[in-house]
Design an enzyme around this catalytic site. Structure first.
Site, PDB file in Angstrom:
ATOM      1  N   LYS A  58     -29.078   8.012 -33.803  1.00 13.08           N
ATOM      2  CA  LYS A  58     -31.000   8.183 -34.186  1.00 13.08           C
ATOM      3  C   LYS A  58     -30.615   5.963 -33.235  1.00 13.08           C
ATOM      4  CE  LYS A  58     -34.809   9.184 -34.059  1.00 13.08           C
ATOM      5  NZ  LYS A  58     -36.056   9.183 -33.124  1.00 13.08           N
ATOM      6  N   CYS A 118     -41.413   3.983 -34.318  1.00 12.58           N
ATOM      7  CA  CYS A 118     -39.424   4.319 -34.310  1.00 12.58           C
ATOM      8  C   CYS A 118     -39.320   3.270 -34.092  1.00 12.58           C
ATOM      9  CB  CYS A 118     -39.416   5.279 -33.924  1.00 12.58           C
ATOM     10  SG  CYS A 118     -39.881   7.197 -33.786  1.00 12.58           S
ATOM     11  N   GLU A 137     -34.622  12.986 -34.522  1.00 10.43           N
ATOM     12  CA  GLU A 137     -35.444  13.718 -33.575  1.00 10.43           C
ATOM     13  C   GLU A 137     -35.561  13.427 -32.218  1.00 10.43           C
ATOM     14  OE1 GLU A 137     -36.730  15.989 -31.150  1.00 10.43           O
ATOM     15  OE2 GLU A 137     -37.171  17.196 -32.665  1.00 10.43           O
TER      16      GLU A 137
END
Length: 474
Positions: A220, A276, A161
């Site tokens: 990612k 993150c 995501e």
């Protein structure tokens, strides 16, 4: 191709909840069930007070909850009924053992894989939604292969995501890209097409990128590392600007007009936070070390070190301005979330700045419009891999307030750590009158740049780029 009619998402957090809510809204013929072991969290998802704050999320949930969107603690039943299972659980940085402080802890991912293997029947597409190290899908696949029954067939995909907290709903509804990684076998390609068909309900085909599993996982990590690197880069330049008389905003604008560079993520501040950036960069560092790429590891480690340096530098300038001591001085800290429009505090720069000031004996009065008092106290007390924090000291020196004006009463200084829009609209004349003099503002997010002349006219101490001065524009 498997037709996806039922989706299960394991993990009702910042990724799983919003992502599956949007999928349910955009795919009314698909039943989406979000499950979690945390009963309080599921109860909140089923209430009018959602467990996370995200602009537009409440409206999305209200439009389909109870119709084709469900939140439940019955994990096994949701897995059994699902054609496709998202794994969207936490992958925190390890706090002990091999890789402590850098490697991702995959215990929740492994637990999910074992549970899926144990209760599943028929064909299942299992999708990594959590941010994981490269080749984590291989670990999931090995667990499935070791627990395969004749009635079972699994395909494992990577679908990281890329949403940003604060703009998650907009990012989900109009993404820059959707990335799907899977096996290059016919079965793997069929699984990719099944997941692609879900996104094609609202995402243009040109924005859906398919790769092999490993490329998807690494993309990612690389994306977050590049964004973090840009922030550390401009923050390193801000330090140089302050000792040369240059204006970092002007420098950022000048280099940002170069189309090869662009203007995004060139806002100097007290550093990046969130769930993150730090975690993924540290994960990348550890991965490079394990794969015997020490030069690459050191490069990315420097991104983290500049981020830490920026927080310490900002805190040191506050102490220097306040006559080299903040002991027993009241400091109003405005903003505790790691960015505006979210209640998330994970790795927030506010935590680090608060701890630095607490170590010097400052009395902090903290205000944030969306972060609960319990969360703030938990973050300040929570031990880190390198140190513990005395709960009694934190309780004595920290006061959580629900009114920014109350936080600033009789304060020696204001420290802005989160760029909430409301902080630009406060009545600073009223605030100045209630503060001790001389009154200082330390703007860690540069949201008051346009108000500098007005603030100085009111009486706040003037900006001086050549000294450790108030109205700091980091």
């Amino acid at each position: 191709m498997v037709e996806v009619r039922n989706i299960c998402c394991i993990g009702a957090g910042y990724v799983g909840g919003p992502t599956c809510s949007v999928i349910a809204q955009m795919c009314p013929e698909v039943t989406v069930t979000v499950v979690d072991v945390n009963e309080d969290r599921i109860r909140a998802w089923n209430s009018d007070s959602l467990p996370i704050f995200e602009p537009g999320l409440q409206e999305v949930v209200d439009s389909c909850r109870g119709v084709n969107l469900f939140f439940s603690t019955d994990i096994d039943e949701a897995i059994r009924n699902a054609d496709l299972v998202f794994i969207s659980v936490n992958t925190p940085t390890k706090t002990f053992g091999i890789g402590k402080g850098r490697a991702a802890d995959l215990k929740y991912i492994e637990a999910c894989a074992r549970r899926i293997a144990d209760v599943s029947i028929g064909c299942k597409i299992v999708v990594e939604k959590s941010t994981v190290p490269v080749r984590a899908a291989e670990s999931i696949r090995r667990i499935f292969n070791a627990n395969t029954k004749s009635s079972l067939n699994f395909q494992v995909l990577s679908n990281p995501e890329f949403l940003a907290e604060g703009t998650a709903i907009a990012d989900l509804k109009n993404p820059d890209r959707v990335l799907i990684g899977g096996d290059e076998t016919p079965e793997g390609q069929h699984a990719i097409e099944a997941l692609r068909s879900i996104y094609e309900h609202w995402v243009p085909k040109s924005k859906i990128i398919t790769t092999n599993t490993w490329s998807s996982e690494l993309s990612k990590l690389a994306a977050n590392a590049f964004l973090a690197q840009r922030i550390s880069s401009i923050n390193s330049i801000s330090a140089l600007c302050e000792v040369t008389g240059a204006d970092v905003e002007e420098v950022a604008h000048a280099i940002g007009t170069d189309q090869r560079i662009g203007s995004c993520f060139l806002k100097a501040s007290v550093g990046f936070g969130g769930s993150c950036f730090q975690k993924d960069v540290l994960n990348l560092v550890y991965l490079c070390e394990v794969l015997n790429l020490p030069e690459v590891a050191r490069y990315w480690q420097q991104v983290i070190e500049i981020n830490d340096y920026q927080r310490k530098r900002f805190s040191s300038r506050i102490i220097s301005c306040l006559f080299n001591t903040v002991t027993d001085k009241k400091i109003a800290l405005l903003g505790f979330a790691f960015k505006k429009n979210t209640g998330d505090t994970r790795e927030s720069s506010s935590i680090y700045i608060s701890r630095y000031l607490l170590e010097e004996g400052a009395c902090l009065h903290i205000y944030d419009p969306k972060v609960k008092a319990q969360q703030i106290m938990h973050d300040l007390i929570q031990p880190t891999p390198s140190e513990r924090h005395d709960p009694a000291t934190v309780s004595r020196l920290v006061t959580i307030v629900t009114d920014p004006y109350k936080a600033c009463e009789n304060a020696h200084a204001i420290v802005i750590c989160t760029e909430w829009d409301m902080f630009t609209e406060l009545d600073y004349e009223k605030i100045y009158k209630a503060m001790l003099k001389p009154a200082f503002i330390f703007d860690g997010r540069r949201i008051l740049d346009s108000l500098h002349d007005q603030l100085q006219h009111i009486g706040f101490q003037p900006k001086d780029p050549f000294a450790a001065a108030p109205l700091i524009s980091i």
